[in-house]
Every structure is written in C-alpha cells, then in structure tokens.
Design a protein around this motif. Sequence first.
Motif, PDB file in Angstrom:
ATOM      1  N   PHE A 103      27.808  34.563  49.533  1.00 10.19           N
ATOM      2  CA  PHE A 103      28.799  33.969  50.421  1.00 10.19           C
ATOM      3  C   PHE A 103      29.995  33.601  49.559  1.00 10.19           C
ATOM      4  O   PHE A 103      29.866  32.832  48.601  1.00 10.19           O
ATOM      5  CB  PHE A 103      28.234  32.736  51.138  1.00 10.19           C
ATOM      6  CG  PHE A 103      29.175  32.157  52.144  1.00 10.19           C
ATOM      7  CD1 PHE A 103      29.472  32.837  53.312  1.00 10.19           C
ATOM      8  CD2 PHE A 103      29.767  30.926  51.926  1.00 10.19           C
ATOM      9  CE1 PHE A 103      30.344  32.315  54.250  1.00 10.19           C
ATOM     10  CE2 PHE A 103      30.639  30.389  52.858  1.00 10.19           C
ATOM     11  CZ  PHE A 103      30.936  31.080  54.022  1.00 10.19           C
ATOM     12  N   ILE A 104      31.159  34.157  49.876  1.00  8.87           N
ATOM     13  CA  ILE A 104      32.360  33.971  49.060  1.00  8.87           C
ATOM     14  C   ILE A 104      33.049  32.671  49.475  1.00  8.87           C
ATOM     15  O   ILE A 104      33.420  32.502  50.635  1.00  8.87           O
ATOM     16  CB  ILE A 104      33.341  35.165  49.229  1.00  8.87           C
ATOM     17  CG1 ILE A 104      32.620  36.506  49.084  1.00  8.87           C
ATOM     18  CG2 ILE A 104      34.497  35.033  48.258  1.00  8.87           C
ATOM     19  CD1 ILE A 104      31.908  36.718  47.773  1.00  8.87           C
ATOM     20  N   THR A 105      33.209  31.764  48.515  1.00 13.06           N
ATOM     21  CA  THR A 105      33.776  30.452  48.801  1.00 13.06           C
ATOM     22  C   THR A 105      34.977  30.170  47.898  1.00 13.06           C
ATOM     23  O   THR A 105      35.082  30.730  46.806  1.00 13.06           O
ATOM     24  CB  THR A 105      32.744  29.330  48.570  1.00 13.06           C
ATOM     25  OG1 THR A 105      32.416  29.273  47.183  1.00 13.06           O
ATOM     26  CG2 THR A 105      31.494  29.547  49.389  1.00 13.06           C
ATOM     27  N   PRO A 106      35.859  29.271  48.337  1.00 17.09           N
ATOM     28  CA  PRO A 106      36.960  28.853  47.468  1.00 17.09           C
ATOM     29  C   PRO A 106      36.509  27.774  46.477  1.00 17.09           C
ATOM     30  O   PRO A 106      37.209  27.461  45.528  1.00 17.09           O
ATOM     31  CB  PRO A 106      37.986  28.304  48.452  1.00 17.09           C
ATOM     32  CG  PRO A 106      37.180  27.847  49.620  1.00 17.09           C
ATOM     33  CD  PRO A 106      35.997  28.772  49.693  1.00 17.09           C
ATOM     34  N   ALA A 107      35.344  27.196  46.717  1.00 16.92           N
ATOM     35  CA  ALA A 107      34.787  26.128  45.867  1.00 16.92           C
ATOM     36  C   ALA A 107      33.278  26.108  46.079  1.00 16.92           C
ATOM     37  O   ALA A 107      32.754  26.825  46.918  1.00 16.92           O
ATOM     38  CB  ALA A 107      35.391  24.784  46.265  1.00 16.92           C
ATOM     39  N   ILE A 123      29.178  32.105  45.850  1.00 19.84           N
ATOM     40  CA  ILE A 123      29.946  32.386  44.640  1.00 19.84           C
ATOM     41  C   ILE A 123      31.418  32.093  44.911  1.00 19.84           C
ATOM     42  O   ILE A 123      31.951  32.406  45.969  1.00 19.84           O
ATOM     43  CB  ILE A 123      29.748  33.820  44.114  1.00 19.84           C
ATOM     44  CG1 ILE A 123      30.095  34.876  45.157  1.00 19.84           C
ATOM     45  CG2 ILE A 123      28.350  34.031  43.604  1.00 19.84           C
ATOM     46  CD1 ILE A 123      30.067  36.303  44.612  1.00 19.84           C
ATOM     47  N   SER A 124      32.028  31.473  43.953  1.00 24.70           N
ATOM     48  CA  SER A 124      33.429  31.111  44.045  1.00 24.70           C
ATOM     49  C   SER A 124      34.306  32.331  43.804  1.00 24.70           C
ATOM     50  O   SER A 124      33.931  33.248  43.073  1.00 24.70           O
ATOM     51  CB  SER A 124      33.726  30.038  42.990  1.00 24.70           C
ATOM     52  OG  SER A 124      35.107  29.901  42.785  1.00 24.70           O
ATOM     53  N   VAL A 125      35.489  32.305  44.384  1.00 25.88           N
ATOM     54  CA  VAL A 125      36.448  33.384  44.145  1.00 25.88           C
ATOM     55  C   VAL A 125      36.932  33.359  42.699  1.00 25.88           C
ATOM     56  O   VAL A 125      37.570  34.310  42.248  1.00 25.88           O
ATOM     57  CB  VAL A 125      37.659  33.308  45.103  1.00 25.88           C
ATOM     58  CG1 VAL A 125      37.243  33.578  46.533  1.00 25.88           C
ATOM     59  CG2 VAL A 125      38.367  31.972  44.985  1.00 25.88           C
ATOM     60  N   PHE A 126      36.618  32.304  41.962  1.00 25.07           N
ATOM     61  CA  PHE A 126      37.010  32.200  40.559  1.00 25.07           C
ATOM     62  C   PHE A 126      35.949  32.786  39.625  1.00 25.07           C
ATOM     63  O   PHE A 126      36.160  32.865  38.423  1.00 25.07           O
ATOM     64  CB  PHE A 126      37.301  30.748  40.196  1.00 25.07           C
ATOM     65  CG  PHE A 126      38.377  30.147  41.054  1.00 25.07           C
ATOM     66  CD1 PHE A 126      39.694  30.546  40.917  1.00 25.07           C
ATOM     67  CD2 PHE A 126      38.070  29.225  42.033  1.00 25.07           C
ATOM     68  CE1 PHE A 126      40.694  30.021  41.721  1.00 25.07           C
ATOM     69  CE2 PHE A 126      39.062  28.687  42.845  1.00 25.07           C
ATOM     70  CZ  PHE A 126      40.378  29.087  42.687  1.00 25.07           C
ATOM     71  N   SER A 127      34.804  33.190  40.186  1.00 23.27           N
ATOM     72  CA  SER A 127      33.761  33.831  39.383  1.00 23.27           C
ATOM     73  C   SER A 127      34.119  35.308  39.216  1.00 23.27           C
ATOM     74  O   SER A 127      34.907  35.859  39.998  1.00 23.27           O
ATOM     75  CB  SER A 127      32.406  33.694  40.075  1.00 23.27           C
ATOM     76  OG  SER A 127      32.367  34.488  41.243  1.00 23.27           O
ATOM     77  N   PRO A 128      33.537  35.979  38.224  1.00 23.96           N
ATOM     78  CA  PRO A 128      33.862  37.402  38.031  1.00 23.96           C
ATOM     79  C   PRO A 128      33.576  38.264  39.262  1.00 23.96           C
ATOM     80  O   PRO A 128      34.424  39.060  39.672  1.00 23.96           O
ATOM     81  CB  PRO A 128      32.979  37.812  36.851  1.00 23.96           C
ATOM     82  CG  PRO A 128      32.749  36.548  36.091  1.00 23.96           C
ATOM     83  CD  PRO A 128      32.688  35.471  37.139  1.00 23.96           C
ATOM     84  N   ILE A 129      32.406  38.107  39.865  1.00 24.34           N
ATOM     85  CA  ILE A 129      32.074  38.911  41.054  1.00 24.34           C
ATOM     86  C   ILE A 129      32.929  38.484  42.238  1.00 24.34           C
ATOM     87  O   ILE A 129      33.465  39.322  42.965  1.00 24.34           O
ATOM     88  CB  ILE A 129      30.573  38.813  41.391  1.00 24.34           C
ATOM     89  CG1 ILE A 129      29.741  39.463  40.286  1.00 24.34           C
ATOM     90  CG2 ILE A 129      30.269  39.466  42.741  1.00 24.34           C
ATOM     91  CD1 ILE A 129      28.243  39.296  40.456  1.00 24.34           C
ATOM     92  N   GLY A 130      33.066  37.178  42.445  1.00 19.70           N
ATOM     93  CA  GLY A 130      33.862  36.678  43.562  1.00 19.70           C
ATOM     94  C   GLY A 130      35.303  37.145  43.521  1.00 19.70           C
ATOM     95  O   GLY A 130      35.900  37.455  44.549  1.00 19.70           O
ATOM     96  N   ASN A 131      35.858  37.234  42.335  1.00 17.37           N
ATOM     97  CA  ASN A 131      37.231  37.686  42.179  1.00 17.37           C
ATOM     98  C   ASN A 131      37.361  39.184  42.455  1.00 17.37           C
ATOM     99  O   ASN A 131      38.295  39.627  43.121  1.00 17.37           O
ATOM    100  CB  ASN A 131      37.729  37.368  40.762  1.00 17.37           C
ATOM    101  CG  ASN A 131      39.156  37.779  40.547  1.00 17.37           C
ATOM    102  OD1 ASN A 131      40.036  37.446  41.325  1.00 17.37           O
ATOM    103  ND2 ASN A 131      39.393  38.522  39.482  1.00 17.37           N
ATOM    104  N   GLU A 132      36.424  39.959  41.962  1.00 19.38           N
ATOM    105  CA  GLU A 132      36.500  41.420  42.104  1.00 19.38           C
ATOM    106  C   GLU A 132      36.220  41.908  43.522  1.00 19.38           C
ATOM    107  O   GLU A 132      36.720  42.950  43.931  1.00 19.38           O
ATOM    108  CB  GLU A 132      35.537  42.102  41.131  1.00 19.38           C
ATOM    109  CG  GLU A 132      35.941  41.982  39.684  1.00 19.38           C
ATOM    110  CD  GLU A 132      37.262  42.659  39.362  1.00 19.38           C
ATOM    111  OE1 GLU A 132      37.544  43.741  39.927  1.00 19.38           O
ATOM    112  OE2 GLU A 132      38.016  42.098  38.549  1.00 19.38           O
ATOM    113  N   VAL A 133      35.401  41.188  44.270  1.00 25.56           N
ATOM    114  CA  VAL A 133      34.970  41.657  45.585  1.00 25.56           C
ATOM    115  C   VAL A 133      36.045  41.453  46.666  1.00 25.56           C
ATOM    116  O   VAL A 133      36.014  42.126  47.698  1.00 25.56           O
ATOM    117  CB  VAL A 133      33.635  40.973  45.978  1.00 25.56           C
ATOM    118  CG1 VAL A 133      33.852  39.551  46.420  1.00 25.56           C
ATOM    119  CG2 VAL A 133      32.902  41.761  47.024  1.00 25.56           C
ATOM    120  N   LEU A 134      37.006  40.580  46.417  1.00 22.03           N
ATOM    121  CA  LEU A 134      38.043  40.309  47.420  1.00 22.03           C
ATOM    122  C   LEU A 134      38.839  41.563  47.768  1.00 22.03           C
ATOM    123  O   LEU A 134      39.170  42.369  46.894  1.00 22.03           O
ATOM    124  CB  LEU A 134      39.002  39.215  46.926  1.00 22.03           C
ATOM    125  CG  LEU A 134      38.418  37.819  46.847  1.00 22.03           C
ATOM    126  CD1 LEU A 134      39.458  36.855  46.269  1.00 22.03           C
ATOM    127  CD2 LEU A 134      37.935  37.321  48.199  1.00 22.03           C
TER     128      LEU A 134
END
Length: 159
Positions: A103-107, A123-134
């Motif tokens: 689940f992609i979260t901002p925090a 996972i936060s959008v600041f994590s490696p996966i969270g950032n790449e999946v956007l």
Amino acid sequence: MNKKKLLANLIDQIKVELEKAKAAYDTSKSATRDPDFKSESKWDTRSIEAGYLAGAQKVRVDELEMDLNVIEELASDSLSKKPTVTIGSLVEIKFNNLVKKYFITPAAGGYIVNVDDEVALTISVFSPIGNEVLDLEEGDSFEVEMNGESREYEIISFC
C-alpha cells in the motif's frame, strides 16, 4: 483486499503506537522532575540524560501524530482507481516469482496490515520501491538498486 478496511487497520495501528509513545514520553518527562534524579554532583547526569530521552520521545510522538493526520486525510480522499499507481494505491508486485501486496503511502511506511486474511505492507513514497512504482501501470517493470545489486520488479495489478 478492501482499501477502506486496510486504512482503518493502519490508522488503528498508528493510534496504538502513538499512545505507547505518549506514555513513554510522559514517563521520561516526569523523571526529569523526580527528586531522585536531582544531581548529587557535577558528574551526576541522570536528570540531563532523562531530558535528552524525553526530547527524543517527544520527536517520535510528533512524527506519529503527523503520520496519523496524513493517513486520516488519505482515508477521507476518494480512493477510486487511477490510470497509474499513485499515493493510496494498493499494488501487487512480483519479485522472484513471488507476488506481494504493498500500500503506497505518503507517510507511515513499514506497517504490516492484515485484512480478511490478506497481508499488505505499507511503503512510503520515499522508499526505493515506493518511489519507483509511482506513475506506472499494470504490466510495467522497474528496477531498484539494493545492496549493490539491481532487482527487477513487475506490477501485476493495482487499485
């Protein structure tokens, strides 16, 4: 997996952690005023150390309160499916022939949420996966560099 249930579960987990953090902060803060912690010599630093601990715990309380506000705001937003992965998306990602839900979260990344016997990791959008999946779509692949090696992931589905 129902995203409304997932968000409700996540909010409950954050609230429990917040209450524990507040209790720890209150305990360490009161220790700074405890007569037993009064300095008996210039080398006695118990009160100062208790103050440092209370300060760090206050920072954690503030972080959890901010996370809770952000997630509650996300829960009140429309959670309809978008054309690409965004904040608030529940994504099935395949890595090494194993499919997991994120689940992609901002925090508030790192929580394990169990809803109706299904598990998802926030996972936060600041994590490696969270950032790449956007902004990716179903069937898209992406690579993430971890521990000096490149890992390839594939988006199976999202909602």
